[in-house]
Design a protein around this motif. Structure first.
Motif, PDB file in Angstrom:
ATOM      1  N   MET A  63       0.863  -1.175   0.000  1.00 34.47           N
ATOM      2  CA  MET A  63       0.000   0.000   0.000  1.00 34.47           C
ATOM      3  C   MET A  63       0.903   1.230   0.000  1.00 34.47           C
ATOM      4  SD  MET A  63      -2.813  -1.530   2.695  1.00 34.47           S
ATOM      5  CE  MET A  63      -4.161  -0.405   2.415  1.00 34.47           C
ATOM      6  N   HIS A  64       0.337   2.398  -0.152  1.00 33.05           N
ATOM      7  CA  HIS A  64       1.152   3.547  -0.509  1.00 33.05           C
ATOM      8  C   HIS A  64       1.042   4.738   0.433  1.00 33.05           C
ATOM      9  CE1 HIS A  64       1.912   1.386  -4.219  1.00 33.05           C
ATOM     10  NE2 HIS A  64       0.610   1.162  -4.289  1.00 33.05           N
ATOM     11  N   GLU A  65       0.338   4.553   1.555  1.00 31.25           N
ATOM     12  CA  GLU A  65       0.227   5.608   2.549  1.00 31.25           C
ATOM     13  C   GLU A  65       0.667   5.059   3.894  1.00 31.25           C
ATOM     14  OE1 GLU A  65      -0.473   8.664   1.809  1.00 31.25           O
ATOM     15  OE2 GLU A  65      -1.116   8.320  -0.275  1.00 31.25           O
ATOM     16  N   THR A  66       1.487   5.821   4.604  1.00 31.94           N
ATOM     17  CA  THR A  66       2.039   5.341   5.869  1.00 31.94           C
ATOM     18  C   THR A  66       0.980   4.870   6.856  1.00 31.94           C
ATOM     19  OG1 THR A  66       4.047   6.662   5.627  1.00 31.94           O
ATOM     20  CG2 THR A  66       3.452   5.996   7.860  1.00 31.94           C
ATOM     21  N   PRO A  67      -0.134   5.593   7.062  1.00 31.36           N
ATOM     22  CA  PRO A  67      -1.132   5.082   8.017  1.00 31.36           C
ATOM     23  C   PRO A  67      -1.684   3.713   7.631  1.00 31.36           C
ATOM     24  CG  PRO A  67      -1.564   7.387   7.499  1.00 31.36           C
ATOM     25  CD  PRO A  67      -0.517   6.923   6.538  1.00 31.36           C
ATOM     26  N   HIS A  68      -1.819   3.467   6.326  1.00 33.49           N
ATOM     27  CA  HIS A  68      -2.338   2.175   5.872  1.00 33.49           C
ATOM     28  C   HIS A  68      -1.358   1.047   6.162  1.00 33.49           C
ATOM     29  CE1 HIS A  68      -4.878   4.553   2.718  1.00 33.49           C
ATOM     30  NE2 HIS A  68      -5.430   4.569   3.922  1.00 33.49           N
ATOM     31  N   ILE A  69      -0.057   1.344   6.125  1.00 27.12           N
ATOM     32  CA  ILE A  69       0.954   0.335   6.465  1.00 27.12           C
ATOM     33  C   ILE A  69       1.006   0.147   7.977  1.00 27.12           C
ATOM     34  CG2 ILE A  69       3.364  -0.329   6.258  1.00 27.12           C
ATOM     35  CD1 ILE A  69       2.121  -0.081   3.555  1.00 27.12           C
ATOM     36  N   ALA A  70       1.064   1.271   8.709  1.00 26.28           N
ATOM     37  CA  ALA A  70       1.227   1.217  10.164  1.00 26.28           C
ATOM     38  C   ALA A  70       0.073   0.476  10.835  1.00 26.28           C
ATOM     39  CB  ALA A  70       1.350   2.634  10.724  1.00 26.28           C
ATOM     40  N   PHE A  71      -1.109   0.541  10.251  1.00 29.24           N
ATOM     41  CA  PHE A  71      -2.284  -0.157  10.793  1.00 29.24           C
ATOM     42  C   PHE A  71      -1.979  -1.628  11.057  1.00 29.24           C
ATOM     43  CE2 PHE A  71      -5.936  -2.891   9.991  1.00 29.24           C
ATOM     44  CZ  PHE A  71      -6.934  -2.337  10.781  1.00 29.24           C
ATOM     45  N   TRP A  72      -1.149  -2.235  10.213  1.00 31.86           N
ATOM     46  CA  TRP A  72      -0.942  -3.680  10.241  1.00 31.86           C
ATOM     47  C   TRP A  72       0.191  -4.118  11.156  1.00 31.86           C
ATOM     48  CZ3 TRP A  72      -4.413  -6.941   8.249  1.00 31.86           C
ATOM     49  CH2 TRP A  72      -5.317  -6.448   7.301  1.00 31.86           C
ATOM     50  N   GLN A  73       0.949  -3.188  11.726  1.00 28.99           N
ATOM     51  CA  GLN A  73       2.024  -3.623  12.613  1.00 28.99           C
ATOM     52  C   GLN A  73       1.496  -3.861  14.023  1.00 28.99           C
ATOM     53  OE1 GLN A  73       5.422  -0.977  13.329  1.00 28.99           O
ATOM     54  NE2 GLN A  73       6.807  -2.724  13.166  1.00 28.99           N
ATOM     55  N   LYS A  74       2.068  -4.832  14.678  1.00 28.40           N
ATOM     56  CA  LYS A  74       1.643  -5.204  16.034  1.00 28.40           C
ATOM     57  C   LYS A  74       1.611  -3.991  16.957  1.00 28.40           C
ATOM     58  CE  LYS A  74       2.954  -8.171  19.918  1.00 28.40           C
ATOM     59  NZ  LYS A  74       3.941  -9.142  20.445  1.00 28.40           N
ATOM     60  N   ASP A  75       0.557  -3.886  17.745  1.00 31.53           N
ATOM     61  CA  ASP A  75       0.359  -2.832  18.751  1.00 31.53           C
ATOM     62  C   ASP A  75       0.198  -1.450  18.144  1.00 31.53           C
ATOM     63  OD1 ASP A  75       0.574  -4.778  20.736  1.00 31.53           O
ATOM     64  OD2 ASP A  75       2.725  -4.464  20.987  1.00 31.53           O
ATOM     65  N   SER A  76      -0.275  -1.386  16.913  1.00 36.19           N
ATOM     66  CA  SER A  76      -0.489  -0.101  16.251  1.00 36.19           C
ATOM     67  C   SER A  76      -1.621   0.679  16.919  1.00 36.19           C
ATOM     68  CB  SER A  76      -0.827  -0.329  14.772  1.00 36.19           C
ATOM     69  OG  SER A  76      -1.332   0.847  14.184  1.00 36.19           O
ATOM     70  N   ALA A  77      -1.347   1.953  17.191  1.00 35.54           N
ATOM     71  CA  ALA A  77      -2.393   2.819  17.738  1.00 35.54           C
ATOM     72  C   ALA A  77      -3.491   3.063  16.710  1.00 35.54           C
ATOM     73  CB  ALA A  77      -1.789   4.150  18.185  1.00 35.54           C
ATOM     74  N   ILE A  78      -3.132   3.001  15.430  1.00 37.84           N
ATOM     75  CA  ILE A  78      -4.128   3.176  14.369  1.00 37.84           C
ATOM     76  C   ILE A  78      -5.076   1.983  14.351  1.00 37.84           C
ATOM     77  CG2 ILE A  78      -4.476   3.498  11.892  1.00 37.84           C
ATOM     78  CD1 ILE A  78      -1.702   4.738  11.780  1.00 37.84           C
ATOM     79  N   GLY A  79      -4.516   0.782  14.460  1.00 36.29           N
ATOM     80  CA  GLY A  79      -5.354  -0.401  14.538  1.00 36.29           C
ATOM     81  C   GLY A  79      -6.254  -0.384  15.753  1.00 36.29           C
TER      82      GLY A  79
END
Length: 619
Positions: free
Chosen positions: A360-376
């Motif tokens: 994917m091409h936007e940082t928030p969309h990538i960060a969502f998928w990392q463990k313990d993400s505040a976005i998730g």
């Protein structure tokens, strides 16, 4: 005595009924953290058979599916001793079939194995295109597609032995970890070399070698102090997979009514997985659609499918002694199902590392998928996935170094701007960063073969936070254009075949241009190996001026380990005013050039050549 045809056919059918043909996993281990193992048994009309183990093993559950050719036997292996066990499959008092099943003893410390991390540099290769170490397996009687090196999209003959033969080359380059695209069986009729349409999750493709060869590859890597990552594909299997050809139940895959063989192509809208406004129609179209006609989409909302995938991944990690996994097309999986998969694998190996391909091409969309993400967490979701790929950084690599004028927001300012979003990641050191891979334009194609631009790019890649990954051949300037087909970006490595006119694996076989690429990469990557401040240090950066970007990697309590990086992306030599960077330089008077070893004075002004970089160890 003569029999008519119908009686003969009935005799053959009767004799084959109840015969067990396959058991998966083919063996297991004692002493696993999760003592339960679900054994899949496949054979003709076996669902009415009763399994019995000698010596006795506790059978917790026996499950049947709508297909009478399957039994799923859940065993409790707690306190079980290693050894060979006999399984009798009985109908009443009569034994219909007998199989041996082994439980092995685990390697010492297996559960605590340490995965790849930011101290590593990953070397990504495509085995079919890297080196042909064993020409005798180029084609195989049990596989369909034959080797044809003249076909850009065909089999070229590279194999596991070819990788092993050139591990010293990868080691010399300074890479510490190998990631090969899938090596498991891909038995489609054509275009099977890429390996992403697996036909058997428990077998290497014989055109690459055997399971034993794959294990030997890990052993050879470990002998060199290197690591091994397996490319794992849970989202889709190949149409020719034996399980697809005889499904335990239709809900093992996403079957679309009206489509040929249940096919409907994914809409590829990955954002629908996290979009708060997404329609069910769009989300289902992405997640349940097939990646391609030959790649049926597996249904990870089915607990049996998830369990099969969990056990298969653990089997490979344990059997081949792996150091990590790269998971293909991560957001296309059922979100809850793939989370269960990664959670259970990581529970068995808490220090392992697994990186997901989030293309994917936007940082928030990538960060969502990392463990313990505040976005998730906003959506009450935690992926438990340790590592993700920084594709937004990749996106700007081909642009940045082709923009010699900074203007507003161009050139190196794009890198500066990108890093300002790092606060969105819960673990910035566990991002995989790259400037190319097997799915996109070669980085040197984007630079039109400009060595200076490549040096700038790899200097950035090697000194940023995260885990650098380089794509085979980039280190010698290989070109490749995606618009000409995948085969063009997956060219054969020169020297990987006995009849190649040159051998770029050897210094003596490289052109002067190839030597310039390789030697710079080798110097930089080997320097990086011992620099913990690059692996784990903090970053301090200054907004680029005149397309010159300066940043520092440092430990607050170890100023003697500070590294200063200066990138001049303009087409003119620059005099850089050093007073601006006092915050990073502090009391250091000079620095040592990581490439040349020369001492560089950190006075009032610093001179740096056009389209060049300085990586300085401050002292």
């Amino acid at each position: 005595m003569k029999y008519n045809i119908s009686i003969l056919m009935l005799m053959v059918l009767t004799s084959s009924m109840g015969q067990v043909q396959r058991i998966e996993p083919p063996f297991w281990w004692t002493g696993m953290k999760n003592p339960e193992i679900q054994v899949l048994v496949h054979g003709n009309q076996i669902s009415d058979l009763q399994p019995e183990f000698t010596p006795e093993i506790t059978i917790k559950k026996i499950e049947k599916t709508e297909n009478p050719n399957y039994l799923f036997i859940t065993l409790d292996t707690k306190n079980l001793q290693p050894g060979s066990y006999k399984i009798k499959f009985k109908k009443g008092k009569r034994t219909i079939s007998t199989m041996d099943y082994k439980f092995l003893e685990r390697r010492e410390g297996s559960a605590d194995r340490k995965g790849f991390d930011s101290s590593d540099v990953i070397y990504l290769l495509m085995p079919d295109r890297f080196a042909n170490g064993d020409p005798s397996n180029d084609s195989h009687p049990k596989t369909i597609e034959l080797t044809n090196r003249s076909d850009q999209g065909g089999r070229h003959g590279g194999d596991i032995q070819g990788i092993i033969d050139h591990l010293d080359y990868i080691d010399e380059l300074g890479a510490t970890t190998l990631w090969s695209t899938p090596l498991t069986l891909d038995n489609e009729k054509t275009y099977s070399y890429h390996g992403y349409a697996c036909s058997d999750l428990y077998q290497m493709d014989p055109r690459y070698g055997s399971n034993e060869d794959f294990i030997r590859l890990t052993e050879e890597l470990h002998q060199r102090g290197m690591k091994h990552i397996m490319d794992y594909v849970p989202n889709h299997w190949g149409l020719s997979h034996w399980l697809i050809q005889d499904l335990p139940a239709q809900d093992w895959l996403h079957y679309w009514e009206g489509g040929e063989n249940g096919f409907k192509r994914s809409n590829y809208i990955q954002t629908s997985q996290i979009d708060p406004y997404a329609s069910t129609y769009d989300a289902k179209g992405c997640m349940d659609g097939w990646f391609d006609y030959t790649m049926p989409d597996m249904n990870e909302s089915n607990p049996m499918v998830v369990n099969y995938l969990v056990q298969n991944a653990i089997w490979w990690i344990e059997n081949a002694n792996l150091d990590g996994m790269r998971v293909d097309t991560y957001p296309y999986n059922d979100k809850e199902g793939i989370t269960e998969w990664v959670t259970r694998v990581m529970e068995e190996y808490p220090n392992l590392n697994i990186v997901g391909e989030i293309f994917m091409h936007e940082t928030p969309h990538i960060a969502f998928w990392q463990k313990d993400s505040a976005i998730g967490a906003i959506q009450s979701f935690n992926s438990n996935l340790p590592s993700v790929m920084d594709f937004p950084l990749y996106d700007i690599f081909p642009e940045v170094f082709n923009q010699s004028e900074q203007n507003w927001g161009d050139g190196l300012f794009k890198v500066y701007d990108h890093l300002t979003l790092d606060f969105l990641y819960p673990n910035i050191n566990n991002l995989l960063i790259m400037m190319g891979n097997h799915d996109v334009n070669r980085i040197n194609q984007a630079f039109d073969g400009d060595l200076d631009k490549y040096k700038l790019a790899i200097s950035l890649l090697a000194t940023l936070r995260g885990i650098p990954q380089i794509y085979y051949g980039d280190e010698i300037g290989v070109l490749g254009e995606k618009s000409k087909g995948d085969g063009d970006i997956r060219r054969d490595f020169p020297g990987g075949w006995p009849d190649d006119p040159q051998n770029a694996f050897l210094e003596s076989g490289r052109t002067e241009n190839q030597k310039a690429y390789f030697n710079y990469s080798k110097k930089l990557l080997n320097w990086r190996k011992s620099k913990s401040v690059i692996h784990k240090g903090k970053t301090l950066h200054f907004s680029p001026t005149d397309n010159v970007y300066v940043y520092f990697r440092y430990f607050p309590d170890k100023p003697q380990e500070t590294v200063m990086v200066v990138l001049n992306n303009s087409i003119k030599d620059q005099q850089v005013d050093m007073t601006r960077f006092k915050e990073g330089i502090q009391n250091h008077q000079n620095g040592k050039n990581a490439i040349t070893g020369e001492t560089v004075s950190l006075g009032t002004m610093l001179e740096i050549k056009a389209k060049s970089s300085l990586v300085l160890e401050l002292n």
